[in-house]
Design an enzyme around this catalytic site. Structure first.
Site, PDB file in Angstrom:
ATOM      1  N   ASP A 195       3.463  -2.449 -13.655  1.00 26.83           N
ATOM      2  CA  ASP A 195       4.241  -1.841 -12.574  1.00 26.83           C
ATOM      3  C   ASP A 195       3.651  -2.002 -11.174  1.00 26.83           C
ATOM      4  O   ASP A 195       3.976  -1.244 -10.267  1.00 26.83           O
ATOM      5  CB  ASP A 195       4.374  -0.335 -12.867  1.00 26.83           C
ATOM      6  CG  ASP A 195       3.023   0.359 -13.015  1.00 26.83           C
ATOM      7  OD1 ASP A 195       1.992  -0.266 -12.726  1.00 26.83           O
ATOM      8  OD2 ASP A 195       3.012   1.535 -13.425  1.00 26.83           O
ATOM      9  N   GLU A 250       4.110  -4.265 -21.470  1.00 29.12           N
ATOM     10  CA  GLU A 250       4.082  -2.820 -21.181  1.00 29.12           C
ATOM     11  C   GLU A 250       5.372  -2.412 -20.456  1.00 29.12           C
ATOM     12  O   GLU A 250       5.366  -1.802 -19.384  1.00 29.12           O
ATOM     13  CB  GLU A 250       2.846  -2.407 -20.380  1.00 29.12           C
ATOM     14  CG  GLU A 250       2.528  -0.934 -20.489  1.00 29.12           C
ATOM     15  CD  GLU A 250       1.350  -0.516 -19.611  1.00 29.12           C
ATOM     16  OE1 GLU A 250       1.526  -0.371 -18.403  1.00 29.12           O
ATOM     17  OE2 GLU A 250       0.246  -0.330 -20.165  1.00 29.12           O
ATOM     18  N   GLU A 298       5.080   2.700  -8.466  1.00 30.25           N
ATOM     19  CA  GLU A 298       5.063   2.044  -9.775  1.00 30.25           C
ATOM     20  C   GLU A 298       6.325   2.274 -10.591  1.00 30.25           C
ATOM     21  O   GLU A 298       6.799   1.384 -11.298  1.00 30.25           O
ATOM     22  CB  GLU A 298       3.827   2.505 -10.563  1.00 30.25           C
ATOM     23  CG  GLU A 298       2.504   1.967 -10.025  1.00 30.25           C
ATOM     24  CD  GLU A 298       1.937   2.753  -8.854  1.00 30.25           C
ATOM     25  OE1 GLU A 298       2.538   3.786  -8.471  1.00 30.25           O
ATOM     26  OE2 GLU A 298       0.897   2.339  -8.309  1.00 30.25           O
ATOM     27  N   HIS A 325      -7.353   7.819  -8.090  1.00 27.85           N
ATOM     28  CA  HIS A 325      -7.057   6.789  -7.097  1.00 27.85           C
ATOM     29  C   HIS A 325      -5.601   6.750  -6.656  1.00 27.85           C
ATOM     30  O   HIS A 325      -5.253   6.041  -5.728  1.00 27.85           O
ATOM     31  CB  HIS A 325      -7.415   5.409  -7.653  1.00 27.85           C
ATOM     32  CG  HIS A 325      -6.456   4.938  -8.721  1.00 27.85           C
ATOM     33  ND1 HIS A 325      -5.268   4.317  -8.433  1.00 27.85           N
ATOM     34  CD2 HIS A 325      -6.500   5.033 -10.067  1.00 27.85           C
ATOM     35  CE1 HIS A 325      -4.645   4.036  -9.558  1.00 27.85           C
ATOM     36  NE2 HIS A 325      -5.360   4.464 -10.559  1.00 27.85           N
ATOM     37  N   ARG A 360      -2.045   6.630  -5.149  1.00 25.45           N
ATOM     38  CA  ARG A 360      -1.527   6.659  -3.784  1.00 25.45           C
ATOM     39  C   ARG A 360      -0.969   8.053  -3.436  1.00 25.45           C
ATOM     40  O   ARG A 360      -1.248   8.590  -2.374  1.00 25.45           O
ATOM     41  CB  ARG A 360      -0.386   5.642  -3.724  1.00 25.45           C
ATOM     42  CG  ARG A 360      -0.176   4.919  -2.445  1.00 25.45           C
ATOM     43  CD  ARG A 360       0.704   3.705  -2.711  1.00 25.45           C
ATOM     44  NE  ARG A 360      -0.101   2.520  -2.903  1.00 25.45           N
ATOM     45  CZ  ARG A 360      -0.372   1.643  -1.943  1.00 25.45           C
ATOM     46  NH1 ARG A 360       0.139   1.805  -0.741  1.00 25.45           N
ATOM     47  NH2 ARG A 360      -1.122   0.602  -2.180  1.00 25.45           N
ATOM     48  N   HIS A 365     -13.097   4.521  -7.079  1.00 26.61           N
ATOM     49  CA  HIS A 365     -12.224   3.364  -6.791  1.00 26.61           C
ATOM     50  C   HIS A 365     -12.589   2.775  -5.430  1.00 26.61           C
ATOM     51  O   HIS A 365     -13.053   3.506  -4.540  1.00 26.61           O
ATOM     52  CB  HIS A 365     -10.780   3.869  -6.793  1.00 26.61           C
ATOM     53  CG  HIS A 365      -9.733   2.795  -6.771  1.00 26.61           C
ATOM     54  ND1 HIS A 365      -9.438   2.086  -5.637  1.00 26.61           N
ATOM     55  CD2 HIS A 365      -8.898   2.323  -7.729  1.00 26.61           C
ATOM     56  CE1 HIS A 365      -8.457   1.217  -5.903  1.00 26.61           C
ATOM     57  NE2 HIS A 365      -8.119   1.353  -7.176  1.00 26.61           N
TER      58      HIS A 365
HETATM   59  C1  UD1 Z   1      -3.096  -0.664  -7.255  1.00 25.18           C
HETATM   60  C2  UD1 Z   1      -1.687  -0.516  -7.851  1.00 25.18           C
HETATM   61  C3  UD1 Z   1      -1.639   0.689  -8.775  1.00 25.18           C
HETATM   62  C4  UD1 Z   1      -2.753   0.657  -9.798  1.00 25.18           C
HETATM   63  C5  UD1 Z   1      -4.082   0.467  -9.103  1.00 25.18           C
HETATM   64  C6  UD1 Z   1      -5.148   0.297 -10.137  1.00 25.18           C
HETATM   65  C7  UD1 Z   1       0.253  -1.106  -6.483  1.00 25.18           C
HETATM   66  C8  UD1 Z   1       1.257  -0.582  -5.534  1.00 25.18           C
HETATM   67  N1  UD1 Z   1      -0.705  -0.237  -6.843  1.00 25.18           N
HETATM   68  O1  UD1 Z   1      -3.317   0.465  -6.418  1.00 25.18           O
HETATM   69  O2  UD1 Z   1      -0.391   0.676  -9.467  1.00 25.18           O
HETATM   70  O3  UD1 Z   1      -2.752   1.878 -10.483  1.00 25.18           O
HETATM   71  O4  UD1 Z   1      -4.035  -0.722  -8.297  1.00 25.18           O
HETATM   72  O5  UD1 Z   1      -6.419   0.513  -9.626  1.00 25.18           O
HETATM   73  O6  UD1 Z   1       0.330  -2.241  -6.879  1.00 25.18           O
HETATM   74  N2  UD1 Z   1     -10.046  -2.555  -2.969  1.00 25.18           N
HETATM   75  C9  UD1 Z   1     -11.198  -3.292  -2.799  1.00 25.18           C
HETATM   76  N3  UD1 Z   1     -11.629  -4.049  -3.864  1.00 25.18           N
HETATM   77  C10 UD1 Z   1     -10.997  -4.084  -5.043  1.00 25.18           C
HETATM   78  C11 UD1 Z   1      -9.834  -3.300  -5.200  1.00 25.18           C
HETATM   79  C12 UD1 Z   1      -9.369  -2.552  -4.152  1.00 25.18           C
HETATM   80  O7  UD1 Z   1     -11.822  -3.292  -1.758  1.00 25.18           O
HETATM   81  O8  UD1 Z   1     -11.449  -4.776  -5.965  1.00 25.18           O
HETATM   82  C13 UD1 Z   1      -9.561  -1.730  -1.819  1.00 25.18           C
HETATM   83  C14 UD1 Z   1      -8.962  -2.581  -0.697  1.00 25.18           C
HETATM   84  O9  UD1 Z   1      -9.335  -2.014   0.509  1.00 25.18           O
HETATM   85  C15 UD1 Z   1      -7.454  -2.401  -0.922  1.00 25.18           C
HETATM   86  C16 UD1 Z   1      -7.404  -0.963  -1.425  1.00 25.18           C
HETATM   87  O10 UD1 Z   1      -8.549  -0.844  -2.270  1.00 25.18           O
HETATM   88  O11 UD1 Z   1      -6.733  -2.599   0.273  1.00 25.18           O
HETATM   89  C17 UD1 Z   1      -6.153  -0.576  -2.133  1.00 25.18           C
HETATM   90  O12 UD1 Z   1      -5.784  -1.527  -3.114  1.00 25.18           O
HETATM   91  P1  UD1 Z   1      -4.217  -1.607  -3.593  1.00 25.18           P
HETATM   92  O13 UD1 Z   1      -4.099  -2.645  -4.667  1.00 25.18           O
HETATM   93  O14 UD1 Z   1      -3.336  -1.754  -2.416  1.00 25.18           O
HETATM   94  O15 UD1 Z   1      -3.932  -0.175  -4.139  1.00 25.18           O
HETATM   95  P2  UD1 Z   1      -4.507   0.585  -5.400  1.00 25.18           P
HETATM   96  O16 UD1 Z   1      -4.546   2.034  -5.057  1.00 25.18           O
HETATM   97  O17 UD1 Z   1      -5.740  -0.076  -5.883  1.00 25.18           O
HETATM   98  N1  UDP Z   2     -11.666   1.329 -15.590  1.00 23.64           N
HETATM   99  C1  UDP Z   2     -12.804   0.534 -15.437  1.00 23.64           C
HETATM  100  N2  UDP Z   2     -13.811   0.979 -14.598  1.00 23.64           N
HETATM  101  C2  UDP Z   2     -13.726   2.138 -13.925  1.00 23.64           C
HETATM  102  C3  UDP Z   2     -12.550   2.921 -14.055  1.00 23.64           C
HETATM  103  C4  UDP Z   2     -11.538   2.488 -14.891  1.00 23.64           C
HETATM  104  O1  UDP Z   2     -12.921  -0.518 -16.052  1.00 23.64           O
HETATM  105  O2  UDP Z   2     -14.677   2.460 -13.201  1.00 23.64           O
HETATM  106  C5  UDP Z   2     -10.576   0.833 -16.453  1.00 23.64           C
HETATM  107  C6  UDP Z   2     -10.003   1.815 -17.454  1.00 23.64           C
HETATM  108  O3  UDP Z   2     -10.687   1.760 -18.684  1.00 23.64           O
HETATM  109  C7  UDP Z   2      -8.559   1.330 -17.591  1.00 23.64           C
HETATM  110  C8  UDP Z   2      -8.245   0.772 -16.232  1.00 23.64           C
HETATM  111  O4  UDP Z   2      -9.492   0.518 -15.599  1.00 23.64           O
HETATM  112  O5  UDP Z   2      -8.474   0.261 -18.520  1.00 23.64           O
HETATM  113  C9  UDP Z   2      -7.420   1.745 -15.431  1.00 23.64           C
HETATM  114  O6  UDP Z   2      -7.352   1.314 -14.114  1.00 23.64           O
HETATM  115  P1  UDP Z   2      -6.855   2.229 -12.943  1.00 23.64           P
HETATM  116  O7  UDP Z   2      -7.097   3.650 -13.297  1.00 23.64           O
HETATM  117  O8  UDP Z   2      -7.463   1.670 -11.709  1.00 23.64           O
HETATM  118  O9  UDP Z   2      -5.307   1.890 -12.891  1.00 23.64           O
HETATM  119  P2  UDP Z   2      -4.003   2.496 -13.607  1.00 23.64           P
HETATM  120  O10 UDP Z   2      -4.188   2.413 -15.073  1.00 23.64           O
HETATM  121  O11 UDP Z   2      -3.823   3.890 -13.090  1.00 23.64           O
HETATM  122  O12 UDP Z   2      -2.903   1.623 -13.113  1.00 23.64           O
END
Ligand code: UD1
Ligand code: UDP
Length: 381
Positions: free
Chosen positions: A97, A119, A133, A206, A208, A239
């Site tokens: 999603d 999924e 999502e 984490h 939003r 996160h």
């Molecule tokens: C995204 C997904 C969410 C998922 C989450 C898993 C969307 C809208 N959201 O949200 O569904 O649950 O990932 O974690 O697609 N960043 C880093 N390094 C990384 C990852 C993230 O620096 O490896 C920082 C960056 O500043 C980035 C911010 O995190 O801009 C947000 O990342 P983003 O993918 O936009 O949103 P998530 O909250 O991670």
């Molecule tokens: N996870 C990980 N390291 C962490 C936190 C979570 O590998 O420090 C894994 C967790 O086991 C799961 C996935 O990341 O498989 C969940 O990711 P997240 O919570 O970021 O996203 P969501 O599932 O809410 O989309």
């Protein structure tokens, strides 16, 4: 000729849940997997790619600090379209999603390439929860040709929405396949060793829609609990979103029994989860993983699109109010009967063979095998 299957993903959770499927596709002599990552996440994605030894054929490297939903969508789509036109795969697979999921499906649809949605069918039916999502997943459902629903409940959602039963397959969740790869009974780590005489609460947050006041409420409640119970330690892999980091450090930093750590790699995280006392999270994926390791989860959301775990008894949805989070934690810590019941609940999310089922159903869809493959025996509602 081998059929080309393009697997598109971009964030940590998609990578964890697509990795076992990539591995299963690699084993099949009739299928050629082509991995494309948007890198909507960078470090958190790379960590998963390393653990599973996956080298993407294409890496769009779209992530930037402060990225917006429209920004990632448009950037990913334009680049994905070029790659799809270049490769002309027989099928595109997307997961779940995220923005990457939606962009990947839309780019495939515009190029009339069949879409497999892994999924599929999870629904809250609340437009803004989880945001964005819920609507991303529904929109991909409209475009998909094959819906890989992890559970009976998810499949029923799709059937009720008018999807053809032949296009909906119950597979189990590939997260459970990944856990077969990551969890070890002999796992140890420095942090776990350091606190081995304490009960570990594992926290992740984490979402939003939780950033801001809800997250502050959660952190204040958790801090109060840690202060009140001296036998507890909180481990929180924070996160990488800078907005989350700022709040986490402001409200939970500098406490002797709070470990704010970098995101754990998936082997560490799954094993930390297995060795923890309870899990507090707003994550989607962790709600699916915890039942298979028999850990109670308090879900920091107003609603969940994963009701199977609530029904089974492992998950409790507690919202994000300070008082409610505090009370729910206290109850679980004080009442061993409730705690044990949550630990003993049955895992509804899979048997570790979801990827194999998905591969078989793709082959059936593409006419590579004649006999219809079986489904996962998921508990009925
Ligand atoms: C995204 C997904 C969410 C998922 C989450 C898993 C969307 C809208 N959201 O949200 O569904 O649950 O990932 O974690 O697609 N960043 C880093 N390094 C990384 C990852 C993230 O620096 O490896 C920082 C960056 O500043 C980035 C911010 O995190 O801009 C947000 O990342 P983003 O993918 O936009 O949103 P998530 O909250 O991670
Ligand atoms: N996870 C990980 N390291 C962490 C936190 C979570 O590998 O420090 C894994 C967790 O086991 C799961 C996935 O990341 O498989 C969940 O990711 P997240 O919570 O970021 O996203 P969501 O599932 O809410 O989309």
């Amino acid at each position: 000729m081998m059929k080309k299957i393009m697997i598109i993903f971009g964030t940590r959770p998609e990578a964890i849940k697509m990795a076992p499927l990539v591995k299963a596709l690699e084993q099949d002599p009739d299928l050629e997997p082509i991995v494309v990552v948007t890198a909507q996440h960078r470090e958190m994605l790379d960590s998963v790619l390393n653990i599973f030894s996956i080298t993407p054929q294409y890496d769009l490297n779209v992530m930037k600090v402060g990225q917006t939903l429209s920004g990632i969508t448009s950037k990913s789509m334009v680049k994905l379209e070029d790659i799809i036109q270049d490769v002309m795969p027989n099928m595109v697979l997307v997961h779940g999603d995220t923005v990457t999921t939606f962009s990947g499906a839309l780019a495939a649809f515009y190029n009339q390439v069949p879409i497999g949605h892994v999924e599929a069918g999870l629904r809250s039916y609340e437009k803004y929860s989880p945001f964005p999502e819920e609507v991303n997943r529904q929109m991909v459902g409209v475009m998909a040709d094959l819906h890989f629903a992890p559970t009976y409940h998810a499949a029923q959602n799709l059937i009720k929405e008018g999807k053809l039963p032949d296009q909906v397959v119950i597979t189990g969740n590939t997260a459970i396949d990944a856990m077969n790869f990551t969890i070890s009974n002999h796992y140890t780590s420095q942090i776990i060793e350091k606190h081995k005489d304490k009960k570990v609460i594992l926290l992740t947050a984490h979402r939003r829609e939780n950033i801001g006041q809800p997250m502050i409420n959660i952190f204040k409640a958790v801090k109060k609990i840690i202060d009140d119970y001296e036998d507890l330690v909180l481990i929180y892999p924070v996160h990488m979103n800078p907005k989350v980091r700022e709040l986490a450090h402001k409200y939970l930093g500098n406490h002797p029994r709070v470990e704010l750590v970098e995101p754990l790699d998936v082997v560490d995280f799954h094993n930390f989860a297995k060795q923890s006392y309870l899990i507090l999270t707003d994550s989607g994926g962790i709600q699916e993983e915890a039942p298979s390791i028999h850990k109670p989860v308090l879900v920091l959301r107003e609603s969940t699109e994963r009701p199977e775990g609530v029904k089974a008894g492992t998950l409790k949805v507690i919202g994000t109010k300070e008082e409610t989070v505090f009370k729910a934690l206290k109850q679980l810590l004080d009442n061993s009967y409730i705690y044990q019941n949550m630990c003993n609940a049955k895992n509804p999310y899979g048997d570790g063979q979801a990827s194999e089922r998905i591969v078989n159903h793709i082959k059936y869809y593409l006419g590579l095998i004649n006999e219809k493959p079986s489904h996962f025996e998921s508990a009925k509602d």
